[in-house]
Design an enzyme around this catalytic site. Structure first.
Site, PDB file in Angstrom:
ATOM      1  N   ASN A   1      -6.134   2.937 -12.658  1.00  0.00           N
ATOM      2  CA  ASN A   1      -5.131   1.985 -12.176  1.00  0.00           C
ATOM      3  C   ASN A   1      -3.742   2.560 -12.409  1.00  0.00           C
ATOM      4  OD1 ASN A   1      -4.034  -0.643 -11.384  1.00  0.00           O
ATOM      5  ND2 ASN A   1      -3.541  -0.932 -13.548  1.00  0.00           N
TER       6      ASN A   1
ATOM      7  N   GLU B   1     -12.404  -3.356 -19.972  1.00  0.00           N
ATOM      8  CA  GLU B   1     -12.428  -4.821 -19.963  1.00  0.00           C
ATOM      9  C   GLU B   1     -11.110  -5.446 -20.430  1.00  0.00           C
ATOM     10  OE1 GLU B   1     -14.087  -2.826 -21.853  1.00  0.00           O
ATOM     11  OE2 GLU B   1     -13.705  -3.416 -23.926  1.00  0.00           O
TER      12      GLU B   1
ATOM     13  N   GLY C   1       0.776  -1.235   0.000  1.00  0.00           N
ATOM     14  CA  GLY C   1       0.000   0.000   0.000  1.00  0.00           C
ATOM     15  C   GLY C   1       0.806   1.284   0.000  1.00  0.00           C
TER      16      GLY C   1
ATOM     17  N   HIS D   1       0.090   1.305 -13.313  1.00  0.00           N
ATOM     18  CA  HIS D   1       0.876   0.160 -13.785  1.00  0.00           C
ATOM     19  C   HIS D   1       2.349   0.568 -13.788  1.00  0.00           C
ATOM     20  CE1 HIS D   1       1.713  -3.582 -15.750  1.00  0.00           C
ATOM     21  NE2 HIS D   1       2.506  -2.926 -16.577  1.00  0.00           N
TER      22      HIS D   1
ATOM     23  N   ILE E   1      -7.758  -9.201 -11.693  1.00  0.00           N
ATOM     24  CA  ILE E   1      -8.247  -8.591 -12.936  1.00  0.00           C
ATOM     25  C   ILE E   1      -9.774  -8.593 -12.906  1.00  0.00           C
ATOM     26  CG2 ILE E   1      -8.281  -8.703 -15.448  1.00  0.00           C
ATOM     27  CD1 ILE E   1      -5.472  -9.830 -15.389  1.00  0.00           C
ATOM     28  N   LEU E   2     -10.333  -7.393 -12.837  1.00  0.00           N
ATOM     29  CA  LEU E   2     -11.790  -7.254 -12.763  1.00  0.00           C
ATOM     30  C   LEU E   2     -12.385  -7.520 -14.150  1.00  0.00           C
ATOM     31  CD1 LEU E   2     -11.649  -4.048 -10.583  1.00  0.00           C
ATOM     32  CD2 LEU E   2     -12.563  -6.252  -9.828  1.00  0.00           C
TER      33      LEU E   2
ATOM     34  N   GLU F   1       9.389   5.692  -6.456  1.00  0.00           N
ATOM     35  CA  GLU F   1       9.780   7.011  -5.925  1.00  0.00           C
ATOM     36  C   GLU F   1       9.686   8.113  -6.972  1.00  0.00           C
ATOM     37  OE1 GLU F   1      12.976   5.661  -2.468  1.00  0.00           O
ATOM     38  OE2 GLU F   1      13.703   6.562  -4.320  1.00  0.00           O
TER      39      GLU F   1
ATOM     40  N   GLU G   1       5.587   6.559  -9.726  1.00  0.00           N
ATOM     41  CA  GLU G   1       4.261   6.181  -9.197  1.00  0.00           C
ATOM     42  C   GLU G   1       3.747   7.142  -8.137  1.00  0.00           C
ATOM     43  OE1 GLU G   1       3.488   1.991  -8.454  1.00  0.00           O
ATOM     44  OE2 GLU G   1       5.370   1.466  -9.408  1.00  0.00           O
TER      45      GLU G   1
HETATM   46  C1  GAR Z   1       3.067  -0.995  -7.505  1.00  0.00           C
HETATM   47  O1  GAR Z   1       4.333  -0.967  -8.099  1.00  0.00           O
HETATM   48  C2  GAR Z   1       1.989  -0.965  -8.569  1.00  0.00           C
HETATM   49  O2  GAR Z   1       2.317  -0.160  -9.655  1.00  0.00           O
HETATM   50  C3  GAR Z   1       1.949  -2.412  -8.974  1.00  0.00           C
HETATM   51  O3  GAR Z   1       2.097  -3.126  -7.764  1.00  0.00           O
HETATM   52  C4  GAR Z   1       2.824  -2.342  -6.820  1.00  0.00           C
HETATM   53  C5  GAR Z   1       2.004  -2.201  -5.553  1.00  0.00           C
HETATM   54  O4  GAR Z   1       2.725  -1.585  -4.538  1.00  0.00           O
HETATM   55  N1  GAR Z   1       0.736  -2.723  -9.654  1.00  0.00           N
HETATM   56  C6  GAR Z   1       0.647  -3.631 -10.627  1.00  0.00           C
HETATM   57  O5  GAR Z   1       1.575  -4.319 -11.004  1.00  0.00           O
HETATM   58  C7  GAR Z   1      -0.751  -3.781 -11.245  1.00  0.00           C
HETATM   59  N2  GAR Z   1      -0.680  -4.524 -12.463  1.00  0.00           N
HETATM   60  P1  GAR Z   1       1.996  -0.860  -3.309  1.00  0.00           P
HETATM   61  O6  GAR Z   1       1.046  -1.875  -2.682  1.00  0.00           O
HETATM   62  O7  GAR Z   1       3.121  -0.526  -2.378  1.00  0.00           O
HETATM   63  O8  GAR Z   1       1.285   0.353  -3.814  1.00  0.00           O
END
Ligand code: GAR
Length: 202
Positions: free
Chosen positions: A112, A152, A16, A114, A97-98, A182, A185
């Site tokens: 989302n 979808e 998270g 990625h 995957i919804l 860092e 995201e």
């Molecule tokens: C993050 O790097 C996010 O971008 C990725 O999982 C990690 C979650 O970290 N998401 C995916 O790969 C979705 N396809 P977090 O729980 O610390 O935010």
């Protein structure tokens, strides 16, 4: 700007850190058009739930295992969205995957993050550390993060924001993952949440 804030649900599965970035951005005023009112985890004991608790935000756990099927899992999520009058769903490291059955009910209301520059290293099977392993394997010199609307097609919705990050010689997947978080995201996700919230409430 309207006075009313978008009611946001954040869906999580793990640590998270992106949820934390959103909560911090809410506090610092970067996010002002929306408010996180609910955190939903699909995995029991996810640390993200602690983060919600620490911030005094209502948290729920809904697992596929307990609900029995993807259909029942999504029905429970839908129930929670209605009960909490959610305007915007934010997938922050949500590892499920919804299906179209769910996503079609919230057009342009699910976003989302990625951890790559879509269309690279995305779609089914590309999640978490696997994305960075694939980027290193391919030898790209630039990677990054993408915030997009969810439809979808896995990682196929309209792109909202992207930020590039350099790959360095000797990077491990873990080191690269941390740099992407860092530098990209935690920066663009809160900005995108604000942008979409403001648009929804306009
Ligand atoms: C993050 O790097 C996010 O971008 C990725 O999982 C990690 C979650 O970290 N998401 C995916 O790969 C979705 N396809 P977090 O729980 O610390 O935010």
């Amino acid at each position: 700007m309207s006075e009313k804030k978008a009611r946001i649900a954040v869906f999580v599965s793990g640590g998270g850190t992106n949820l934390q970035a959103i909560l911090d951005a809410q506090k610092s005023g970067i996010i002002k058009s929306g408010e996180v009112v609910l955190v939903v985890s699909n995995s029991e004991g996810a640390y993200a739930l602690e983060r919600a608790k620490n911030a005094g935000i209502k948290a729920e756990t809904v697992t596929r295992k307990k609900t029995g099927s993807q259909e029942a899992f999504e029905a429970e999520l839908e129930r929670l969205m209605a009960e909490n009058k959610i305007d915007l769903i934010v997938l922050a490291g949500f590892m499920n995957i919804l299906t179209e059955n769910f996503t079609s009910k919230y057009p342009k209301r699910i976003i989302n993050i990625h951890p790559a520059l879509i269309p690279s290293f995305c779609g089914k099977g590309f999640y978490g550390l696997k994305v960075h392993e694939a980027a290193l394997e391919r030898g790209v010199k630039l990677t990054g993060a993408t915030v997009h609307y969810v439809n979808e097609i896995a990682d196929g919705g309209e792109i909202i924001m992207q930020k590039a990050v350099e790959v360095h010689d000797g990077d491990t997947p873990e080191v690269l993952q941390r740099r992407v978080m860092e530098q990209a995201e935690w920066v663009i996700f809160p900005q995108a949440v604000e942008k979409v919230s403001a648009e929804l409430m306009a």
